[in-house]
Motif scaffolding. Sequence first.
Motif, PDB file in Angstrom:
ATOM      1  N   THR A   1       0.821  -1.209   0.000  1.00 36.63           N
ATOM      2  CA  THR A   1       0.000   0.000   0.000  1.00 36.63           C
ATOM      3  C   THR A   1       0.857   1.262   0.000  1.00 36.63           C
ATOM      4  N   LEU A   2       0.218   2.368  -0.341  1.00 34.11           N
ATOM      5  CA  LEU A   2       0.889   3.671  -0.277  1.00 34.11           C
ATOM      6  C   LEU A   2       1.364   3.955   1.145  1.00 34.11           C
ATOM      7  N   ARG A   3       0.555   3.630   2.140  1.00 37.43           N
ATOM      8  CA  ARG A   3       0.943   3.846   3.525  1.00 37.43           C
ATOM      9  C   ARG A   3       2.247   3.109   3.847  1.00 37.43           C
ATOM     10  N   GLN A   4       2.346   1.849   3.406  1.00 37.98           N
ATOM     11  CA  GLN A   4       3.545   1.054   3.682  1.00 37.98           C
ATOM     12  C   GLN A   4       4.766   1.603   2.948  1.00 37.98           C
ATOM     13  N   LEU A   5       4.571   2.091   1.739  1.00 32.63           N
ATOM     14  CA  LEU A   5       5.679   2.709   1.014  1.00 32.63           C
ATOM     15  C   LEU A   5       6.203   3.935   1.760  1.00 32.63           C
ATOM     16  N   LEU A   6       5.290   4.772   2.237  1.00 40.36           N
ATOM     17  CA  LEU A   6       5.691   6.004   2.921  1.00 40.36           C
ATOM     18  C   LEU A   6       6.345   5.737   4.267  1.00 40.36           C
ATOM     19  N   GLN A   7       6.025   4.598   4.885  1.00 43.70           N
ATOM     20  CA  GLN A   7       6.587   4.289   6.207  1.00 43.70           C
ATOM     21  C   GLN A   7       7.739   3.284   6.128  1.00 43.70           C
ATOM     22  N   HIS A   8       8.136   2.895   4.922  1.00 45.96           N
ATOM     23  CA  HIS A   8       9.220   1.919   4.731  1.00 45.96           C
ATOM     24  C   HIS A   8       8.915   0.584   5.415  1.00 45.96           C
ATOM     25  N   THR A   9       7.682   0.144   5.281  1.00 41.46           N
ATOM     26  CA  THR A   9       7.303  -1.201   5.734  1.00 41.46           C
ATOM     27  C   THR A   9       6.807  -2.039   4.560  1.00 41.46           C
ATOM     28  N   SER A  10       7.212  -1.667   3.347  1.00 38.50           N
ATOM     29  CA  SER A  10       6.700  -2.316   2.131  1.00 38.50           C
ATOM     30  C   SER A  10       7.371  -3.645   1.831  1.00 38.50           C
TER      31      SER A  10
ATOM     32  N   PHE B   1      10.217  -8.959   2.738  1.00 29.54           N
ATOM     33  CA  PHE B   1       9.400  -9.433   3.853  1.00 29.54           C
ATOM     34  C   PHE B   1       7.946  -9.118   3.538  1.00 29.54           C
ATOM     35  N   ALA B   2       7.044  -9.715   4.268  1.00 33.05           N
ATOM     36  CA  ALA B   2       5.613  -9.493   4.046  1.00 33.05           C
ATOM     37  C   ALA B   2       5.280  -8.032   4.309  1.00 33.05           C
ATOM     38  N   PRO B   3       4.529  -7.381   3.419  1.00 31.26           N
ATOM     39  CA  PRO B   3       4.207  -5.963   3.599  1.00 31.26           C
ATOM     40  C   PRO B   3       3.571  -5.694   4.964  1.00 31.26           C
ATOM     41  N   GLY B   4       4.113  -4.662   5.650  1.00 32.94           N
ATOM     42  CA  GLY B   4       3.586  -4.265   6.946  1.00 32.94           C
ATOM     43  C   GLY B   4       4.124  -5.048   8.109  1.00 32.94           C
ATOM     44  N   SER B   5       4.967  -6.074   7.866  1.00 34.61           N
ATOM     45  CA  SER B   5       5.420  -6.935   8.959  1.00 34.61           C
ATOM     46  C   SER B   5       6.606  -6.355   9.723  1.00 34.61           C
ATOM     47  N   ARG B   6       7.385  -5.481   9.085  1.00 30.33           N
ATOM     48  CA  ARG B   6       8.502  -4.868   9.790  1.00 30.33           C
ATOM     49  C   ARG B   6       9.000  -3.657   9.018  1.00 30.33           C
TER      50      ARG B   6
END
Length: 418
Positions: free
Chosen positions: A147-156, A195-200
Amino acid sequence: MPASAPAPRTGRRAARRAVAAALIAAAVLTGTAATPVAAGPPPPAGHGPHDEGLRRALADLVASPGGPPGAIAVLTRDGVRRVYRAGTAETGTARPPRARDHMRIASAAKAFSGAVALGLVDRQALALDDTIGGRLPHLPKDWHAVTLRQLLQHTSGLPDFSRSKAFQDLVRADPRHHFDSRRLLDFVAGQDLLFAPGSRYGYSNSDNIAVALMAEQATGRRYEDLLRELVYRPLGLRDTSLPQGHRLPRPYLHGYAVEPGEPPEDVSEAISASGAWASGGIVSTPADLAAFIGGYAGPRLLGPATRAAQQDFLPGGASEPAGPGANAAGLALFRYTTRCGTVLGHTGNTPGYTQFAAATPDGRRSVTVSVTTQATLDPALLARLRATEETFVCALLAHGDEHPGHGDRGGHGAHGRP
């Protein structure tokens, strides 16, 4: 050496080696007294006692082993700006660093891509839950759930294009190689997610390339045009741009590769911005960077709901390089909890330059520290730089109703208003 004069052949070779080594080693795209210069109205009463300590902090940084040839810091409080500087803007000259000198801001450019994307979220042209698959279906299917949120937070989990062998081979061969900025993700298109998106948390230069591409897809407009409309114009940034080549606008702070026992090697124009683009290619000035971070960390650019999402921080997520104190990652914005209190901002490093920019959450106070070498290549120098940054943060928070040492209260990094 004057900027207009060609570098000696041996100097050009050394500069190319220095830039290539810096890019590969760090996977970037990740004795003069300092003098304060007042700008605008006179400083408020009580501001002056900090000057001597701030002067000394920058002067000591420049004089330290492997230190930068130049350093400049901008401290702004309620529209009153003070500039502190040490060393020189160009070795072999007496010209001091100035607030209107151009410089590469490196990964601080990621905050600009965040400002564009979150501005489009405010306008409902994008949503934080939009996915790569929905917006950029031509990218690998393994990436589609990001997601865009994960890209912006470097959890992608996106692999970092700047770490790929093919990209690094091109940089080694020619640091000024012109990349197709919109195809930078091709360098890792054959790789699975890390890694799985949002996992770390996993800082990646690929994230902000994807953010810019999503912004272009959502609007049908070039990212460079979106920067001008959504960031430069609202904040009055007149000296900020996203170039494609290696040239810097004049005047500029010269950036250097510093090796023990060797004279500093000018690498200011040894690299093409096309290989960094939305992840680190922006050129700005200390004055513009200070205006930007006050607007982006504060309420000027974004509405309350979007700011709440921007400032939902993930503890332990550090910028590159790490900023002062304890770091936590928001959406293209980091929280720095220092011994004196909390500020929000971003850092960056690239051959010749290291950047720190931060502000209070109300945007009324901001601080930037810019040095003319890549401090991340020397752990001792980076530690000294982070200590210097914290010194300036403490000066920024020394007045008003801040509560030094208390940090933020709650999930959004909010302080009492100064």
